[in-house]
Scaffold this motif. Sequence first.
Motif, PDB file in Angstrom:
ATOM      1  N   LEU A  82      12.882   7.558 -13.058  1.00  0.00           N
ATOM      2  CA  LEU A  82      11.703   6.691 -12.956  1.00  0.00           C
ATOM      3  C   LEU A  82      11.881   5.629 -11.878  1.00  0.00           C
ATOM      4  O   LEU A  82      10.942   5.340 -11.131  1.00  0.00           O
ATOM      5  CB  LEU A  82      11.434   6.031 -14.311  1.00  0.00           C
ATOM      6  CG  LEU A  82      10.837   6.934 -15.394  1.00  0.00           C
ATOM      7  CD1 LEU A  82      10.775   6.210 -16.733  1.00  0.00           C
ATOM      8  CD2 LEU A  82       9.442   7.407 -14.988  1.00  0.00           C
ATOM      9  N   LEU A  83      13.069   5.041 -11.785  1.00  0.00           N
ATOM     10  CA  LEU A  83      13.306   4.036 -10.740  1.00  0.00           C
ATOM     11  C   LEU A  83      13.170   4.646  -9.348  1.00  0.00           C
ATOM     12  O   LEU A  83      12.599   4.042  -8.434  1.00  0.00           O
ATOM     13  CB  LEU A  83      14.693   3.424 -10.922  1.00  0.00           C
ATOM     14  CG  LEU A  83      14.900   2.548 -12.164  1.00  0.00           C
ATOM     15  CD1 LEU A  83      16.346   2.069 -12.244  1.00  0.00           C
ATOM     16  CD2 LEU A  83      13.943   1.349 -12.146  1.00  0.00           C
ATOM     17  N   THR A  84      13.699   5.871  -9.197  1.00  0.00           N
ATOM     18  CA  THR A  84      13.589   6.555  -7.906  1.00  0.00           C
ATOM     19  C   THR A  84      12.140   6.872  -7.579  1.00  0.00           C
ATOM     20  O   THR A  84      11.681   6.642  -6.446  1.00  0.00           O
ATOM     21  CB  THR A  84      14.418   7.848  -7.918  1.00  0.00           C
ATOM     22  OG1 THR A  84      15.771   7.545  -8.226  1.00  0.00           O
ATOM     23  CG2 THR A  84      14.345   8.547  -6.569  1.00  0.00           C
ATOM     24  N   SER A  85      11.404   7.413  -8.536  1.00  0.00           N
ATOM     25  CA  SER A  85      10.003   7.774  -8.287  1.00  0.00           C
ATOM     26  C   SER A  85       9.151   6.537  -8.023  1.00  0.00           C
ATOM     27  O   SER A  85       8.268   6.561  -7.151  1.00  0.00           O
ATOM     28  CB  SER A  85       9.442   8.569  -9.476  1.00  0.00           C
ATOM     29  OG  SER A  85       9.513   7.803 -10.675  1.00  0.00           O
ATOM     30  N   ILE A  86       9.410   5.443  -8.743  1.00  0.00           N
ATOM     31  CA  ILE A  86       8.666   4.197  -8.494  1.00  0.00           C
ATOM     32  C   ILE A  86       8.951   3.692  -7.079  1.00  0.00           C
ATOM     33  O   ILE A  86       8.039   3.279  -6.345  1.00  0.00           O
ATOM     34  CB  ILE A  86       9.035   3.133  -9.544  1.00  0.00           C
ATOM     35  CG1 ILE A  86       8.436   3.499 -10.909  1.00  0.00           C
ATOM     36  CG2 ILE A  86       8.542   1.748  -9.114  1.00  0.00           C
ATOM     37  CD1 ILE A  86       8.900   2.603 -12.035  1.00  0.00           C
ATOM     38  N   GLY A  87      10.227   3.741  -6.660  1.00  0.00           N
ATOM     39  CA  GLY A  87      10.574   3.312  -5.306  1.00  0.00           C
ATOM     40  C   GLY A  87       9.931   4.177  -4.239  1.00  0.00           C
ATOM     41  O   GLY A  87       9.462   3.680  -3.208  1.00  0.00           O
ATOM     42  N   LEU A  88       9.884   5.501  -4.463  1.00  0.00           N
ATOM     43  CA  LEU A  88       9.274   6.399  -3.491  1.00  0.00           C
ATOM     44  C   LEU A  88       7.768   6.177  -3.385  1.00  0.00           C
ATOM     45  O   LEU A  88       7.204   6.158  -2.284  1.00  0.00           O
ATOM     46  CB  LEU A  88       9.565   7.848  -3.880  1.00  0.00           C
ATOM     47  CG  LEU A  88      11.031   8.299  -3.770  1.00  0.00           C
ATOM     48  CD1 LEU A  88      11.209   9.681  -4.368  1.00  0.00           C
ATOM     49  CD2 LEU A  88      11.480   8.288  -2.317  1.00  0.00           C
ATOM     50  N   VAL A  89       7.110   6.016  -4.526  1.00  0.00           N
ATOM     51  CA  VAL A  89       5.665   5.756  -4.519  1.00  0.00           C
ATOM     52  C   VAL A  89       5.373   4.418  -3.836  1.00  0.00           C
ATOM     53  O   VAL A  89       4.423   4.285  -3.050  1.00  0.00           O
ATOM     54  CB  VAL A  89       5.110   5.771  -5.958  1.00  0.00           C
ATOM     55  CG1 VAL A  89       3.648   5.315  -5.984  1.00  0.00           C
ATOM     56  CG2 VAL A  89       5.226   7.170  -6.551  1.00  0.00           C
ATOM     57  N   MET A  90       6.177   3.409  -4.123  1.00  0.00           N
ATOM     58  CA  MET A  90       6.012   2.094  -3.488  1.00  0.00           C
ATOM     59  C   MET A  90       6.161   2.203  -1.971  1.00  0.00           C
ATOM     60  O   MET A  90       5.360   1.656  -1.205  1.00  0.00           O
ATOM     61  CB  MET A  90       7.047   1.124  -4.050  1.00  0.00           C
ATOM     62  CG  MET A  90       7.039  -0.240  -3.393  1.00  0.00           C
ATOM     63  SD  MET A  90       8.505  -1.220  -3.831  1.00  0.00           S
ATOM     64  CE  MET A  90       9.772  -0.312  -2.936  1.00  0.00           C
ATOM     65  N   MET A  91       7.178   2.930  -1.522  1.00  0.00           N
ATOM     66  CA  MET A  91       7.417   3.082  -0.089  1.00  0.00           C
ATOM     67  C   MET A  91       6.249   3.786   0.591  1.00  0.00           C
ATOM     68  O   MET A  91       5.800   3.373   1.665  1.00  0.00           O
ATOM     69  CB  MET A  91       8.712   3.867   0.134  1.00  0.00           C
ATOM     70  CG  MET A  91       9.048   4.138   1.581  1.00  0.00           C
ATOM     71  SD  MET A  91      10.616   5.025   1.762  1.00  0.00           S
ATOM     72  CE  MET A  91      10.197   6.578   0.936  1.00  0.00           C
ATOM     73  N   PHE A  92       5.746   4.848  -0.039  1.00  0.00           N
ATOM     74  CA  PHE A  92       4.623   5.576   0.562  1.00  0.00           C
ATOM     75  C   PHE A  92       3.373   4.706   0.630  1.00  0.00           C
ATOM     76  O   PHE A  92       2.628   4.751   1.619  1.00  0.00           O
ATOM     77  CB  PHE A  92       4.337   6.847  -0.239  1.00  0.00           C
ATOM     78  CG  PHE A  92       3.235   7.693   0.352  1.00  0.00           C
ATOM     79  CD1 PHE A  92       3.498   8.510   1.436  1.00  0.00           C
ATOM     80  CD2 PHE A  92       1.952   7.649  -0.172  1.00  0.00           C
ATOM     81  CE1 PHE A  92       2.491   9.286   1.997  1.00  0.00           C
ATOM     82  CE2 PHE A  92       0.945   8.415   0.374  1.00  0.00           C
ATOM     83  CZ  PHE A  92       1.209   9.235   1.456  1.00  0.00           C
ATOM     84  N   TYR A  93       3.119   3.907  -0.414  1.00  0.00           N
ATOM     85  CA  TYR A  93       1.942   3.041  -0.385  1.00  0.00           C
ATOM     86  C   TYR A  93       2.050   2.011   0.742  1.00  0.00           C
ATOM     87  O   TYR A  93       1.065   1.743   1.451  1.00  0.00           O
ATOM     88  CB  TYR A  93       1.761   2.318  -1.719  1.00  0.00           C
ATOM     89  CG  TYR A  93       0.641   1.291  -1.663  1.00  0.00           C
ATOM     90  CD1 TYR A  93      -0.683   1.680  -1.809  1.00  0.00           C
ATOM     91  CD2 TYR A  93       0.911  -0.055  -1.428  1.00  0.00           C
ATOM     92  CE1 TYR A  93      -1.718   0.756  -1.735  1.00  0.00           C
ATOM     93  CE2 TYR A  93      -0.115  -0.980  -1.343  1.00  0.00           C
ATOM     94  CZ  TYR A  93      -1.424  -0.571  -1.495  1.00  0.00           C
ATOM     95  OH  TYR A  93      -2.444  -1.488  -1.393  1.00  0.00           O
TER      96      TYR A  93
END
Length: 455
Positions: free
Chosen positions: A25-36
């Motif tokens: 979840l931490l990885t996916s949240i970081g990836l989504v944040m970066m893409f946004y």
Amino acid sequence: MKMNLYPKLAWHGISKNKKTYVPFLLTSIGLVMMFYIVSYLTYNKSVKQMRGGDDMQMILSWGVPVVAFFVVIFLFYMNSFLMRRRKTEFGLYNILGMGKSNIARILLWQNFMLLVVSAAGGLGMGILLSKLAELCAAKMLSNQASLAFVIEPSAVRNTLFLTVLSFVLILLYSLGQIHVAKPIELLHGEKTGEKPPKARWILALIGVVLLGTAYYLAVTTREPVQALLVLFVAIVLVIVGSYLLFICGSVALCKMLQKNKKYYYKLNHFISVSSMSYRMKRNGASLASICILSTGVLVMISSSLCLRIGEDESLHARYPRDIEVSILTKDYDQSIAAASYIEQQVDAVLQASHQTRKNELAYNNLNFAALKQGSDISVKQYTEVSGTQYAESIDKLVMLNIVTLDTYEKITGTTETLGENEVLLHMFRGKYSDDSLNIDGQFQFHVQKQVDAYI
């Protein structure tokens, strides 16, 4: 079976395996944040209004699909660990009477819960840090950013679409693994040994060819405008080639070393080479992703540092003087009269402000764009080129700056002698390979020599 049982089982599986799900979840949240954040900077109107903001957004628009690609790759890689840990649990459900359709519903609820947390957390962090990213972009461009806090709808839409698409693909892949596996295989899934990796020589060779082609394009491309056109192609080739080499090429190399009996059957090599093939099969994709991202970071840092260090030199090369006055005319006599008038006006302004001329340079020249093919220069073909033809002819585009011999000697402080229809030639980049110059078939000149001194 009650419908509310599936969400309970899904939540129970997540909570009992939180040591595995929390990093995911931490990885996916970081990836989504970066893409946004990348999408936000690409579409934000405040960034576009900055000086140089259009160029930044153009480059970021090329990076959006690259970032999206890495988001999907990393989520798939993290999900492979989750599935390996959860196979025993699903096998137990299957033995206790649950069909694979029931397990599929549990997987559906788990992916939905992970999707909601990842999208909400990633978007929330992205929106929270987007203004900081905008301020950093303004600082890099030496601009003032707007103080208004904005949520970019296009960035939110793209981020939600990518997140949903990633988790749908992960769900389909997980359902496929559950569908083809037998109950006993699921029950012992976490303890099952890995199958020996196979050497895929064709894919490894394709990776070498793609990577070699990308580096060839990078080395042979000289013109800046042409470099922009092949940049995206080279990046894609490097990414695909790196993945093939890390995943297939590394295993193929280990297999080749194993066939070398003199090398392989040694105490120091036997275990290391054998285990390395298994490790590269399992972790090749993640290592390739780390390698590509690290390379991108190094390129970005080195490029930015070089631009910063050479900023003053580049500025002086492009604008060696503080003030420039240009007169555009189609007649030589008019340019002489206009130059005399400008001289008078400049003297009047300097006298009124009690200033004197410093580092002055004044001259008449003829400037025009054309297409070059060998020794032939065609202005006519350039005026007729448009659309896709312009992109195809970009490597032939040249800018000609013609001055008289008297003007050249005045600028450079040298003395030259030219015969009839003879010219001195200076190339801004490279060397001119011919000894003649033909402009539209009407003006033929002999290149007496190529000179290095010019403004």
